[in-house]
Motif scaffolding. Structure first.
Motif, short mmCIF file in Angstrom:
data_model
loop_
_atom_site.label_atom_id
_atom_site.label_comp_id
_atom_site.label_asym_id
_atom_site.label_seq_id
_atom_site.Cartn_x
_atom_site.Cartn_y
_atom_site.Cartn_z
N GLY A 8 0.81 -1.20 0.00
CA GLY A 8 0.00 0.00 0.00
C GLY A 8 0.85 1.26 0.00
N GLY A 9 0.19 2.38 -0.18
CA GLY A 9 0.89 3.65 -0.18
C GLY A 9 0.02 4.76 -0.72
N LEU A 10 0.64 5.89 -0.96
CA LEU A 10 -0.02 7.07 -1.51
C LEU A 10 0.19 7.10 -3.02
N VAL A 11 -0.88 7.26 -3.76
CA VAL A 11 -0.78 7.29 -5.22
C VAL A 11 -1.76 8.34 -5.74
N GLN A 12 -1.40 8.97 -6.84
CA GLN A 12 -2.28 9.96 -7.45
C GLN A 12 -3.41 9.28 -8.22
N PRO A 13 -4.53 9.96 -8.37
CA PRO A 13 -5.60 9.40 -9.20
C PRO A 13 -5.09 9.03 -10.58
N GLY A 14 -5.52 7.86 -11.05
CA GLY A 14 -5.05 7.35 -12.32
C GLY A 14 -3.82 6.48 -12.21
N GLY A 15 -3.21 6.46 -11.04
CA GLY A 15 -2.01 5.67 -10.83
C GLY A 15 -2.29 4.21 -10.56
N SER A 16 -1.22 3.47 -10.29
CA SER A 16 -1.32 2.02 -10.08
C SER A 16 -0.55 1.61 -8.83
N LEU A 17 -1.01 0.53 -8.25
CA LEU A 17 -0.33 -0.12 -7.14
C LEU A 17 -0.54 -1.62 -7.25
N THR A 18 0.41 -2.37 -6.74
CA THR A 18 0.24 -3.81 -6.64
C THR A 18 0.39 -4.22 -5.18
N LEU A 19 -0.64 -4.83 -4.65
CA LEU A 19 -0.59 -5.34 -3.29
C LEU A 19 -0.20 -6.81 -3.31
N SER A 20 0.51 -7.23 -2.28
CA SER A 20 0.89 -8.62 -2.13
C SER A 20 0.32 -9.17 -0.83
N CYS A 21 0.08 -10.47 -0.84
CA CYS A 21 -0.43 -11.16 0.34
C CYS A 21 0.35 -12.45 0.47
N ALA A 22 1.26 -12.49 1.43
CA ALA A 22 2.12 -13.65 1.62
C ALA A 22 1.60 -14.50 2.77
N ALA A 23 1.56 -15.79 2.54
CA ALA A 23 1.11 -16.73 3.57
C ALA A 23 2.30 -17.32 4.30
N ASP A 24 2.17 -17.45 5.59
CA ASP A 24 3.24 -18.02 6.41
C ASP A 24 2.61 -19.05 7.35
N GLY A 25 3.18 -20.26 7.32
CA GLY A 25 2.68 -21.29 8.22
C GLY A 25 1.65 -22.22 7.58
N PHE A 26 1.26 -21.94 6.36
CA PHE A 26 0.36 -22.84 5.64
C PHE A 26 0.54 -22.57 4.15
N THR A 27 0.05 -23.49 3.34
CA THR A 27 0.18 -23.32 1.89
C THR A 27 -1.15 -22.84 1.32
N LEU A 28 -1.05 -21.91 0.39
CA LEU A 28 -2.23 -21.27 -0.16
C LEU A 28 -3.01 -22.12 -1.14
N ASP A 29 -2.40 -23.15 -1.68
CA ASP A 29 -2.99 -23.79 -2.84
C ASP A 29 -4.32 -24.50 -2.57
N ASP A 30 -4.65 -24.76 -1.31
CA ASP A 30 -5.94 -25.37 -0.99
C ASP A 30 -7.01 -24.35 -0.60
#
Length: 126
Positions: A8-30
């Motif tokens: 996350g962060g500050l971005v101007q209108p029309g801009g782009s951001l990419t959020l990430s979500c990392a899993a720890d302690g389990f696997t996401l594939d299920d």
């Protein structure tokens, strides 16, 4: 079992951001994965979700065509690519996971998720 949202962060209108979500302690594939957001003074709302199998993704109408959810199970991480951001996208964004016997299913309702990250703040402003 932990989810860590970042990007996350500050971005101007029309801009782009990419959020990430990392899993720890389990696997996401299920798990199906959802992104939610909550703006100040408003209820949490579902933004998008992606199933563990071939279902979805699904988007709320206001972000369809601008946001893209993806997952990389090899990296145990999910992403939310946000383009053409608008001031009304300002909110704290949360990732969450849940499980279902049908791998093609995911939900935009928060009560279908069991694991939540701490959220990352996105501010769209000039």
């Amino acid at each position: 079992v932990q989810l860590q949202a970042s990007g996350g962060g500050l971005v101007q209108p029309g801009g782009s951001l990419t959020l990430s979500c990392a899993a720890d302690g389990f696997t996401l594939d299920d798990y199906y994965i959802g992104w939610f957001r909550q703006a100040p003074g408003k209820e949490r709302e579902g933004v998008t979700c992606i199933a563990s199998g071939d279902g979805g993704p699904y988007y709320r109408e206001s972000v369809r065509g601008r946001f893209t959810i993806s997952r990389d199970d090899a990296k145990n991480t999910a992403y939310l690519q946000m383009n053409n951001l608008k001031p009304e996208d300002t909110a704290r964004y949360y990732c969450a996971t849940g499980r279902h016997s049908y791998p093609e299913i995911c939900f935009l309702s928060s009560d279908q998720y069991q694991n939540w990250g701490q959220g990352t703040l996105v501010t769209v402003s000039s």
